[in-house]
Design a protein around this motif. Structure first.
Motif, mmCIF file in Angstrom:
data_model
loop_
_atom_site.group_PDB
_atom_site.id
_atom_site.type_symbol
_atom_site.label_atom_id
_atom_site.label_comp_id
_atom_site.label_asym_id
_atom_site.label_seq_id
_atom_site.Cartn_x
_atom_site.Cartn_y
_atom_site.Cartn_z
ATOM 1 N N ILE A 76 0.854 -1.188 0.000
ATOM 2 C CA ILE A 76 0.000 0.000 0.000
ATOM 3 C C ILE A 76 0.893 1.242 0.000
ATOM 4 N N ASN A 77 0.604 2.154 -0.913
ATOM 5 C CA ASN A 77 1.388 3.382 -1.056
ATOM 6 C C ASN A 77 0.569 4.609 -0.680
ATOM 7 N N ASN A 78 1.285 5.669 -0.345
ATOM 8 C CA ASN A 78 0.686 6.957 0.041
ATOM 9 C C ASN A 78 -0.080 6.851 1.360
ATOM 10 N N ILE A 79 0.451 6.064 2.291
ATOM 11 C CA ILE A 79 -0.140 5.950 3.629
ATOM 12 C C ILE A 79 0.253 7.173 4.457
ATOM 13 N N PRO A 80 -0.707 7.885 5.035
ATOM 14 C CA PRO A 80 -0.354 9.058 5.839
ATOM 15 C C PRO A 80 0.271 8.650 7.177
ATOM 16 N N ASP A 81 1.274 9.409 7.596
ATOM 17 C CA ASP A 81 1.955 9.162 8.871
ATOM 18 C C ASP A 81 1.245 9.962 9.959
ATOM 19 N N LYS A 136 6.501 -4.431 6.512
ATOM 20 C CA LYS A 136 7.778 -3.842 6.112
ATOM 21 C C LYS A 136 7.536 -2.431 5.605
ATOM 22 N N ASN A 137 8.328 -1.498 6.125
ATOM 23 C CA ASN A 137 8.271 -0.122 5.656
ATOM 24 C C ASN A 137 9.242 0.010 4.493
ATOM 25 N N LYS A 138 8.730 0.038 3.262
ATOM 26 C CA LYS A 138 9.580 0.051 2.074
ATOM 27 C C LYS A 138 10.222 1.414 1.846
ATOM 28 N N GLU A 139 9.446 2.447 1.998
ATOM 29 C CA GLU A 139 9.921 3.825 1.895
ATOM 30 C C GLU A 139 8.865 4.703 2.532
ATOM 31 N N GLU A 140 9.102 6.015 2.558
ATOM 32 C CA GLU A 140 8.135 6.895 3.213
ATOM 33 C C GLU A 140 6.746 6.736 2.611
ATOM 34 N N GLY A 141 5.774 6.378 3.447
ATOM 35 C CA GLY A 141 4.402 6.228 3.010
ATOM 36 C C GLY A 141 4.083 4.933 2.303
ATOM 37 N N SER A 142 5.057 4.018 2.199
ATOM 38 C CA SER A 142 4.849 2.761 1.475
ATOM 39 C C SER A 142 5.179 1.576 2.382
ATOM 40 N N TYR A 143 4.206 0.676 2.544
ATOM 41 C CA TYR A 143 4.372 -0.496 3.405
ATOM 42 C C TYR A 143 3.898 -1.746 2.667
ATOM 43 N N SER A 144 4.517 -2.878 3.022
ATOM 44 C CA SER A 144 3.982 -4.167 2.576
ATOM 45 C C SER A 144 3.441 -4.910 3.797
ATOM 46 N N PHE A 145 2.381 -5.689 3.582
ATOM 47 C CA PHE A 145 1.701 -6.415 4.653
ATOM 48 C C PHE A 145 1.518 -7.866 4.212
ATOM 49 N N LYS A 146 1.798 -8.788 5.118
ATOM 50 C CA LYS A 146 1.586 -10.201 4.824
ATOM 51 C C LYS A 146 0.948 -10.861 6.039
ATOM 52 N N ALA A 147 -0.340 -11.227 5.889
ATOM 53 C CA ALA A 147 -1.125 -11.774 7.004
ATOM 54 C C ALA A 147 -1.198 -13.295 6.872
ATOM 55 N N ASP A 148 -0.033 -13.964 6.904
ATOM 56 C CA ASP A 148 -0.009 -15.423 6.719
ATOM 57 C C ASP A 148 0.158 -16.181 8.028
ATOM 58 N N ALA A 149 0.215 -15.482 9.149
ATOM 59 C CA ALA A 149 0.371 -16.155 10.448
ATOM 60 C C ALA A 149 -0.345 -15.334 11.518
#
Length: 435
Positions: free
Chosen positions: A41-46, A65-78
């Motif tokens: 997900i990109n452009n997430i407000p802080d 994981k915080n990939k860069e400012e405002g960009s995160y990856s999410f993995k809900a496998d556990a």
């Protein structure tokens, strides 16, 4: 409790870029629970509310994981479902109203979803019936612990059905959609909310493999699927913040450019501000607001009667902007009736504006008449306390237009919805400091 010191009465200038949309983020982030695959997900407000939800997801077991400012990856496998019954979750979930939207995806994928009575702004009754009535119609069993104010929904399987929502609730529609995408059969939702942020959620879910039709209308049809996959999503700019900056430019008689506003998703917002006399120009995907040294004049209806500005479900005006419009009207030329239909406590901050010299008649909890002063009598600097996010930004705008130095306490309320607001305002010339 944090405090802003604001020296008002100065014009601002330059460019300001709106953050990602808070109200979209709270829906989109909960949707990552619907799949074991990675979602970016990109452009997430802080901002405080969004960061609280990300923290809850992490405690649930989502790998983030915080990939860069405002960009995160999410993995809900556990996912750790035991966390939902913990005292920590009961405390964390209570602090954030958006936590209610965890229930839909958890129910869809794991057959159970729990939530403590959520908090958020104290702006009147904000009932949850629409959410839970929708889950029950899909086959969920509802339970409620009165002592702990703890809600739960459980189901061995969800089955598609027809439902007519009792109100076009944005969060209610989002929650039910997230539950229905993995239900067996077809779900039809009539009187669904159709705000751009809900459209964004539906488009994201479709990219993940859901089958949702009618997106953008108040009639959604959802064909259930067995599972969803990963995707990448970019959030829209925050339309409430865009409206806030328009109000700021008007009140401080400033020349501002608001960048990358996604004009096609603003709905009635430009039209309503033009009715208030504000000059707006579309330049590409930007809003340009020229300096208006002679102020702005509120339109009247064709028969000469006083203009009424009221909120309504999309494509009507969002209620989140009425506080800002009310503040703007205090220095307009003319009068306006502000009718806040949705929340019965949202106008109660007007006493602070009256203390600053505004001419406002609070008719009842839902209506206020504002008599504009056309900048002939500036607002007076004062000391205030922010009661909620939108009233807080409105008081901040009032302080930036007032002569002298104002103090605003409890600015954590503003931080819940506006990212680095003091830094961004200083960049366009505002004299504001965080104490």
């Amino acid at each position: 409790m944090g405090t802003f010191k604001i020296e008002g009465g100065y014009p601002l200038s330059g460019e300001i870029t709106p953050q990602g949309a808070k109200n979209e983020a709270l829906q989109i982030l909960c949707a990552v629970l619907l799949t074991a695959e990675e979602v970016t997900i990109n452009n997430i407000p802080d901002i405080v509310d969004v960061n609280k939800l990300i923290s809850i997801l992490e405690d649930l077991g989502v790998k983030i994981k915080n990939k860069e400012e405002g960009s995160y990856s999410f993995k809900a496998d556990a996912i750790n479902l035991d966390y939902l019954q913990s005292d920590q979750f009961k405390q964390d979930g209570r602090e954030l109203r958006g936590s209610i939207m965890l229930v839909g995806p958890l129910l869809a994928r794991f057959g159970k979803g729990y939530i403590p009575k959520p908090g958020g702004d104290k702006i009147g009754r904000r009932r949850l019936d629409t959410h839970f009535e929708g889950f029950i119609k899909l086959g969920g069993k509802f339970r409620y612990n009165k002592e702990e104010h703890f809600y739960g929904v459980e189901a061995k399987s969800l089955k598609g059905t027809y439902m007519l929502l009792d109100e076009a609730s944005v969060t209610g529609t989002a929650n039910i959609v997230m539950a229905a995408v993995m239900a067996e059969g077809t779900t039809t939702i009539y009187n669904a909310a159709c705000e751009p942020y809900l459209q964004q959620l539906c488009k994201m879910l479709n990219r993940m493999g859901a089958k949702i039709s009618g997106v953008g209308s108040n009639l959604l049809t959802i064909e259930g699927v067995a599972e969803l996959g990963g995707t990448e999503h970019r959030m829209l700019p925050d339309m409430i913040e865009i409206g806030s900056w328009i109000g700021l430019a008007a009140m401080t008689r400033s020349e501002l450019t608001i960048k990358d506003v996604s004009w096609g998703d603003l709905g009635q917002i430009p039209t309503v501000f033009r009715k208030l006399g504000i000059e707006l120009e579309q330049k590409g995907d930007d809003i340009y607001i020229p300096e208006q040294p002679d102020g702005y004049k509120i339109q009247k209806y064709i028969d000469g009667s006083i203009l009424t500005i009221s909120d309504a479900p999309w494509p009507g005006l969002t209620p989140d902007l009425l506080s800002i419009i009310l503040v703007m009207a205090t220095q307009a030329k003319g009068e306006v009736l502000i009718h806040q239909k949705m929340f019965e406590s949202r106008l109660f901050f007007v006493d602070k504006l009256i203390d600053m010299g505004a001419k406002i008649i609070l008719c009842d909890p839902h209506r206020a008449v504002v008599i504009g002063q056309n900048f002939k009598s500036a607002l007076n600097a004062t000391t205030m306390t922010s009661p909620d996010i939108r009233a807080g930004i409105s008081l901040l705008i009032a302080a930036l237009s007032a002569k002298g130095t104002s103090t605003i306490h409890n600015i954590e309320q503003i931080d819940r919805g506006y990212q680095d607001i003091d830094t961004r305002l200083r960049a366009i010339g505002a004299k504001i400091s965080r104490v």
